[in-house]
Design a protein around this motif. Structure first.
Motif, PDB file in Angstrom:
ATOM      1  N   ASP A 132      21.614-111.120 -16.053  1.00 32.74           N
ATOM      2  CA  ASP A 132      22.322-110.392 -15.155  1.00 32.74           C
ATOM      3  C   ASP A 132      23.476-111.565 -14.551  1.00 32.74           C
ATOM      4  OD1 ASP A 132      20.507-108.491 -14.967  1.00 32.74           O
ATOM      5  OD2 ASP A 132      20.281-108.549 -12.973  1.00 32.74           O
ATOM      6  N   ARG A 138       8.322-114.145  -4.702  1.00 26.29           N
ATOM      7  CA  ARG A 138       9.149-113.459  -3.829  1.00 26.29           C
ATOM      8  C   ARG A 138       9.295-112.138  -4.585  1.00 26.29           C
ATOM      9  NH1 ARG A 138      11.370-113.189  -8.369  1.00 26.29           N
ATOM     10  NH2 ARG A 138      13.301-114.311  -9.117  1.00 26.29           N
ATOM     11  N   SER A 179       9.625-102.275 -14.756  1.00 22.36           N
ATOM     12  CA  SER A 179       9.484-101.653 -16.211  1.00 22.36           C
ATOM     13  C   SER A 179      10.245-102.420 -17.381  1.00 22.36           C
ATOM     14  CB  SER A 179       9.741-100.052 -16.036  1.00 22.36           C
ATOM     15  OG  SER A 179       9.215 -99.411 -17.288  1.00 22.36           O
ATOM     16  N   GLU A 189      15.953-123.630  -8.726  1.00 20.62           N
ATOM     17  CA  GLU A 189      15.727-122.218  -8.298  1.00 20.62           C
ATOM     18  C   GLU A 189      15.544-122.392  -6.540  1.00 20.62           C
ATOM     19  OE1 GLU A 189      15.271-118.742  -8.952  1.00 20.62           O
ATOM     20  OE2 GLU A 189      15.126-118.901  -6.618  1.00 20.62           O
ATOM     21  N   ARG A 190      16.326-121.626  -5.882  1.00 17.07           N
ATOM     22  CA  ARG A 190      16.341-121.781  -4.532  1.00 17.07           C
ATOM     23  C   ARG A 190      15.489-121.101  -3.849  1.00 17.07           C
ATOM     24  NH1 ARG A 190      21.125-117.179  -2.926  1.00 17.07           N
ATOM     25  NH2 ARG A 190      19.643-115.595  -3.422  1.00 17.07           N
ATOM     26  N   PRO A 239      13.495-114.174 -14.764  1.00 21.15           N
ATOM     27  CA  PRO A 239      13.164-114.151 -16.218  1.00 21.15           C
ATOM     28  C   PRO A 239      14.044-114.771 -17.004  1.00 21.15           C
ATOM     29  CG  PRO A 239      12.821-111.961 -15.255  1.00 21.15           C
ATOM     30  CD  PRO A 239      13.529-112.882 -14.030  1.00 21.15           C
ATOM     31  N   ALA A 240      15.414-114.696 -16.606  1.00 22.41           N
ATOM     32  CA  ALA A 240      16.458-115.257 -17.777  1.00 22.41           C
ATOM     33  C   ALA A 240      16.051-116.687 -17.755  1.00 22.41           C
ATOM     34  CB  ALA A 240      17.814-114.829 -17.381  1.00 22.41           C
ATOM     35  N   GLY A 252      17.088-104.260 -17.932  1.00 17.28           N
ATOM     36  CA  GLY A 252      17.281-105.674 -17.350  1.00 17.28           C
ATOM     37  C   GLY A 252      16.542-106.834 -17.613  1.00 17.28           C
ATOM     38  N   VAL A 253      15.379-106.659 -17.629  1.00 19.44           N
ATOM     39  CA  VAL A 253      14.645-107.739 -18.342  1.00 19.44           C
ATOM     40  C   VAL A 253      14.735-108.183 -19.654  1.00 19.44           C
ATOM     41  CG1 VAL A 253      12.266-108.903 -18.385  1.00 19.44           C
ATOM     42  CG2 VAL A 253      12.906-107.647 -16.263  1.00 19.44           C
ATOM     43  N   SER A 303      17.462-110.202 -20.295  1.00 18.22           N
ATOM     44  CA  SER A 303      17.403-111.486 -19.913  1.00 18.22           C
ATOM     45  C   SER A 303      16.426-112.237 -20.945  1.00 18.22           C
ATOM     46  CB  SER A 303      16.664-111.646 -18.601  1.00 18.22           C
ATOM     47  OG  SER A 303      17.517-110.913 -17.735  1.00 18.22           O
ATOM     48  N   HIS A 310      10.818-108.898  -6.192  1.00 17.73           N
ATOM     49  CA  HIS A 310      12.102-108.724  -6.974  1.00 17.73           C
ATOM     50  C   HIS A 310      12.177-107.215  -7.536  1.00 17.73           C
ATOM     51  CE1 HIS A 310      15.756-108.893  -9.331  1.00 17.73           C
ATOM     52  NE2 HIS A 310      15.855-110.442  -8.956  1.00 17.73           N
ATOM     53  N   ILE A 311      13.096-106.468  -7.424  1.00 19.12           N
ATOM     54  CA  ILE A 311      13.166-105.357  -8.100  1.00 19.12           C
ATOM     55  C   ILE A 311      13.188-105.221  -9.690  1.00 19.12           C
ATOM     56  CG2 ILE A 311      15.438-104.477  -8.108  1.00 19.12           C
ATOM     57  CD1 ILE A 311      12.397-102.350  -7.612  1.00 19.12           C
ATOM     58  N   GLY A 312      12.990-104.390 -10.540  1.00 14.19           N
ATOM     59  CA  GLY A 312      12.973-104.631 -12.091  1.00 14.19           C
ATOM     60  C   GLY A 312      11.706-104.310 -12.674  1.00 14.19           C
ATOM     61  N   ARG A 362       7.068-107.888  -9.962  1.00 19.30           N
ATOM     62  CA  ARG A 362       7.887-109.001 -10.258  1.00 19.30           C
ATOM     63  C   ARG A 362       7.508-110.189  -9.628  1.00 19.30           C
ATOM     64  NH1 ARG A 362      12.956-108.042 -12.748  1.00 19.30           N
ATOM     65  NH2 ARG A 362      13.219-110.209 -12.280  1.00 19.30           N
ATOM     66  N   ALA A 381      22.107-124.354  -6.260  1.00 15.08           N
ATOM     67  CA  ALA A 381      23.097-124.494  -7.003  1.00 15.08           C
ATOM     68  C   ALA A 381      24.332-124.422  -5.862  1.00 15.08           C
ATOM     69  CB  ALA A 381      23.194-124.029  -8.233  1.00 15.08           C
ATOM     70  N   GLY A 422      18.668-121.132 -11.398  1.00 20.20           N
ATOM     71  CA  GLY A 422      17.757-119.618 -11.308  1.00 20.20           C
ATOM     72  C   GLY A 422      16.354-119.877 -11.932  1.00 20.20           C
TER      73      GLY A 422
HETATM   74  C1  LIG Z   1      17.476-100.757  -8.672  1.00 16.90           C
HETATM   75  C2  LIG Z   1      17.235-101.669  -9.722  1.00 16.90           C
HETATM   76  C3  LIG Z   1      16.130-101.246 -10.609  1.00 16.90           C
HETATM   77  C4  LIG Z   1      15.927-101.949 -11.781  1.00 16.90           C
HETATM   78  N1  LIG Z   1      14.858-101.796 -12.585  1.00 16.90           N
HETATM   79  C5  LIG Z   1      14.641-102.414 -13.662  1.00 16.90           C
HETATM   80  C6  LIG Z   1      13.335-102.011 -14.535  1.00 16.90           C
HETATM   81  O1  LIG Z   1      12.573-100.972 -14.307  1.00 16.90           O
HETATM   82  N2  LIG Z   1      13.299-102.664 -15.718  1.00 16.90           N
HETATM   83  C7  LIG Z   1      14.132-103.901 -15.840  1.00 16.90           C
HETATM   84  O2  LIG Z   1      13.866-104.602 -17.105  1.00 16.90           O
HETATM   85  N3  LIG Z   1      14.878-104.281 -15.261  1.00 16.90           N
HETATM   86  C8  LIG Z   1      15.317-103.664 -13.843  1.00 16.90           C
HETATM   87  N4  LIG Z   1      16.379-103.954 -13.236  1.00 16.90           N
HETATM   88  C9  LIG Z   1      17.141-105.013 -13.583  1.00 16.90           C
HETATM   89  C10 LIG Z   1      16.311-106.403 -13.360  1.00 16.90           C
HETATM   90  O3  LIG Z   1      16.058-106.390 -11.983  1.00 16.90           O
HETATM   91  C11 LIG Z   1      17.400-107.499 -13.728  1.00 16.90           C
HETATM   92  O4  LIG Z   1      18.082-107.242 -14.793  1.00 16.90           O
HETATM   93  C12 LIG Z   1      16.433-108.761 -13.845  1.00 16.90           C
HETATM   94  O5  LIG Z   1      15.865-109.435 -12.959  1.00 16.90           O
HETATM   95  C13 LIG Z   1      17.389-110.090 -14.399  1.00 16.90           C
HETATM   96  O6  LIG Z   1      16.712-111.227 -14.465  1.00 16.90           O
HETATM   97  P1  LIG Z   1      17.631-112.362 -14.355  1.00 16.90           P
HETATM   98  O7  LIG Z   1      16.518-113.633 -14.483  1.00 16.90           O
HETATM   99  O8  LIG Z   1      18.705-112.448 -14.926  1.00 16.90           O
HETATM  100  O9  LIG Z   1      18.052-112.571 -12.591  1.00 16.90           O
HETATM  101  P2  LIG Z   1      17.031-112.460 -11.508  1.00 16.90           P
HETATM  102  O10 LIG Z   1      15.535-112.011 -11.924  1.00 16.90           O
HETATM  103  O11 LIG Z   1      17.690-111.998 -10.302  1.00 16.90           O
HETATM  104  O12 LIG Z   1      16.767-113.958 -10.944  1.00 16.90           O
HETATM  105  C14 LIG Z   1      17.807-114.767 -10.780  1.00 16.90           C
HETATM  106  C15 LIG Z   1      17.213-115.880  -9.756  1.00 16.90           C
HETATM  107  O13 LIG Z   1      18.241-116.827  -9.536  1.00 16.90           O
HETATM  108  C16 LIG Z   1      17.882-117.548  -8.168  1.00 16.90           C
HETATM  109  N5  LIG Z   1      19.411-117.990  -7.949  1.00 16.90           N
HETATM  110  C17 LIG Z   1      20.556-117.462  -7.660  1.00 16.90           C
HETATM  111  N6  LIG Z   1      21.498-117.931  -7.189  1.00 16.90           N
HETATM  112  C18 LIG Z   1      20.987-119.451  -7.386  1.00 16.90           C
HETATM  113  C19 LIG Z   1      21.682-120.623  -6.903  1.00 16.90           C
HETATM  114  N7  LIG Z   1      22.623-120.821  -6.530  1.00 16.90           N
HETATM  115  N8  LIG Z   1      20.683-121.784  -7.075  1.00 16.90           N
HETATM  116  C20 LIG Z   1      19.408-121.644  -7.471  1.00 16.90           C
HETATM  117  N9  LIG Z   1      18.858-120.447  -7.828  1.00 16.90           N
HETATM  118  C21 LIG Z   1      19.645-119.394  -7.497  1.00 16.90           C
HETATM  119  C22 LIG Z   1      17.525-116.098  -7.450  1.00 16.90           C
HETATM  120  O14 LIG Z   1      16.815-116.747  -6.318  1.00 16.90           O
HETATM  121  C23 LIG Z   1      16.536-115.572  -8.831  1.00 16.90           C
HETATM  122  O15 LIG Z   1      15.183-115.834  -8.469  1.00 16.90           O
HETATM  123  C24 LIG Z   1      16.586-103.238 -12.050  1.00 16.90           C
HETATM  124  C25 LIG Z   1      17.760-103.399 -11.336  1.00 16.90           C
HETATM  125  C26 LIG Z   1      18.204-102.879 -10.114  1.00 16.90           C
HETATM  126  C27 LIG Z   1      19.274-102.926  -9.481  1.00 16.90           C
END
Ligand SMILES: Cc1cc2nc3c(=O)[nH]c(=O)nc-3n(C[C@H](O)[C@H](O)[C@H](O)COP(=O)(O)OP(=O)(O)OC[C@H]3O[C@@H](n4cnc5c(N)ncnc54)[C@H](O)[C@@H]3O)c2cc1C
Length: 425
Positions: A306, A47, A53, A41-42, A21-22, A318-319, A322, A49-51, A116, A139, A18
């Motif tokens: 996540d 790109r 604040s 990263e795929r 942010p995580a 969420g962020v 992460s 992404h929601i999230g 994002r 992956a 991935g």
């Molecule tokens: C409706 C909604 C509103 C939200 N609002 C907020 C907000 O206001 N503030 C906040 O902090 N959070 C918010 N969130 C939560 C936030 O979007 C996530 O918690 C945050 O993006 C998690 O970060 P992450 O890096 O764990 O995952 P992600 O940001 O989803 O990143 C995961 C990455 O992994 C990549 N990936 C996945 N599978 C593979 C694979 N097999 N091989 C290679 N790459 C892969 C994806 O392409 C992606 O780029 C919201 C969520 C929702 C559903």
């Protein structure tokens, strides 16, 4: 478009699945410990992404990483706090962004609202500039040896690569890569699994004046029906409604019709701000986003953000999870690599327990908010102002919790806590 460095087949100390942010925060903290990870990263960045604040503690983490000037240069709106409007636009409460000083006093600080696509690309590029290797690929399998994760199979434009590593970090977000591979324990449904988020961006929304213009606004109606209002630039605002999925499907409306309808009738304080809006993005949806993965660390692997748990977006954690878990994971990985304990039964047990502790605090805060909104408002407004401010910032770990506020919530929730979650799928 981010430039992807050439990868090496390994062995690597750390490979991260991935590039959100995580992943980038984990890489940035690993780099501070002198460990240079490979990120897989795929998607091509930027790109959507929601999230958008960020909590106060994310602001602190970004400053700790030396990124404040870069965020200011990108003109991300500055967030001073959150206003929550109760049903009918009444019972409003305000939670400021504040940090705790060493002497325990609270002082004002700020954080950001981020687009994002730009934020995630910036973090990933910063990790690459500081020494991480980034490769584009998906992956699609795990290499194992006697029960220990030893690497990753990756699909790239050229074919399939086997990449070996000492520690594999799953930061794949809602895709929960290691859970799907059967490496972790089971994935269970969360309490908000049946909710659906329907969202877009608009111009023309009416903001609060002056420095409050960048703040998050939350509006709720009845239980589990709410909307967000997050300024993303001087003109654009992220708008979304979240409701039980059944309510949406029974409406018979398209996502576009449903969003416009809800923006008009969910809460009068919201409607009043949206009289002259124009949509600038397609309407998107998010559903089935609430889950928890059990046993998300083990020999040779660890999940961050996540990839192991997401409860609900109402208070924007969420962020934060992460970023904070990334910092904890990087320190644990540093120790495990230094002591060569990656093959032991659970080298990351302490990390996992700490993550669960913090995530559970937030789950309880959100559950309590929906069960007892008026009691919540009283606590935020009067009786437990500082402790609610701590929770909203992300001070949800043993140094600050469980606070009197959280203990009170837990006592009251015992009467209404949901039954045990069911396994997914
Ligand atoms: C409706 C909604 C509103 C939200 N609002 C907020 C907000 O206001 N503030 C906040 O902090 N959070 C918010 N969130 C939560 C936030 O979007 C996530 O918690 C945050 O993006 C998690 O970060 P992450 O890096 O764990 O995952 P992600 O940001 O989803 O990143 C995961 C990455 O992994 C990549 N990936 C996945 N599978 C593979 C694979 N097999 N091989 C290679 N790459 C892969 C994806 O392409 C992606 O780029 C919201 C969520 C929702 C559903």
């Amino acid at each position: 478009m981010i430039t992807l460095n050439r990868h090496l087949p390994g062995p690597h100390d750390v490979v991260i699945v991935g590039g959100g942010p995580a992943a980038s925060f984990t890489a940035l903290f690993l780099l501070e410990h002198g460990i240079r990870p490979l990120i897989v990263e795929r998607d091509s960045f930027p790109r959507f992404h929601i999230g958008e604040s960020l909590t106060g503690e994310v602001g602190g983490i970004l400053r700790d990483l030396g990124l404040e000037a870069d965020l200011a240069a990108r003109r991300f709106p500055v967030k001073h706090g959150v206003t929550v409007y109760g049903a009918s636009g009444t019972n409003t409460f305000w939670v400021p962004v504040m940090r705790r000083q060493h002497d325990g006093d609270l002082t004002s600080t700020t954080t950001w609202q981020v687009r994002r696509d730009e934020f995630d690309r910036f973090l990933l590029e910063t990790a690459a500039a500081r020494g991480a290797t980034v490769m584009k690929g998906e992956a699609d399998g795990v290499l194992r040896e006697e029960g220990t994760v030893r690497g990753l199979r990756v699909k790239t434009a050229e074919g399939v690569e086997a990449i070996s590593c000492r520690i594999l970090v799953d930061a794949s977000g809602q895709k929960t890569f290691l859970a799907n591979q059967g490496v972790t324990g089971p994935k269970e449904r969360g309490n908000y699994e049946k909710q659906v988020g329907i969202f877009s961006r608009v111009t023309g929304a009416v903001r609060d004046p002056d420095e409050a213009a960048g703040n998050t606004l939350i509006f709720y109606q009845e239980k589990h029906h709410w909307a967000w209002f997050i300024p993303l630039s001087e003109t654009e605002t992220s708008i979304g409604v979240v409701v039980p999925g059944e309510h949406f499907s029974q409406s018979g409306k398209s996502t576009e019709e449903f969003l416009e309808w809800k923006l008009r009738n969910l809460n009068p304080a919201l409607t009043a701000r949206l009289r002259n809006i124009r949509f600038t993005e397609p309407v998107r949806t998010a559903s089935n986003y609430s889950y928890r993965v059990k046993n998300f660390t083990g020999p040779g692997f660890v999940c961050v953000g996540d990839a192991h748990r997401f409860t609900d977006p109402i208070f924007s954690f969420g962020v934060f999870f992460s970023a904070h878990e990334a910092r904890l994971a990087a320190a644990a990985i540093r120790d495990v690599l230094a002591n060569s304990t990656e093959r032991e039964a659970d080298p990351f047990a302490e990390y996992e327990a700490t993550c669960d502790f913090g995530q559970q605090v937030i789950q309880d805060v959100i559950d309590f908010f929906w069960e007892y909104p008026l009691a919540f408002q009283m606590m935020a407004h009067k009786s437990h102002k500082g402790e609610i401010t701590d929770c909203f910032a992300g001070r949800v770990y043993p140094a600050h919790q469980p606070s009197d506020a959280v203990l009170t919530m837990r006592r009251m929730l015992e009467r209404v806590r949901s039954p045990r979650p069911e396994p997914v799928g």
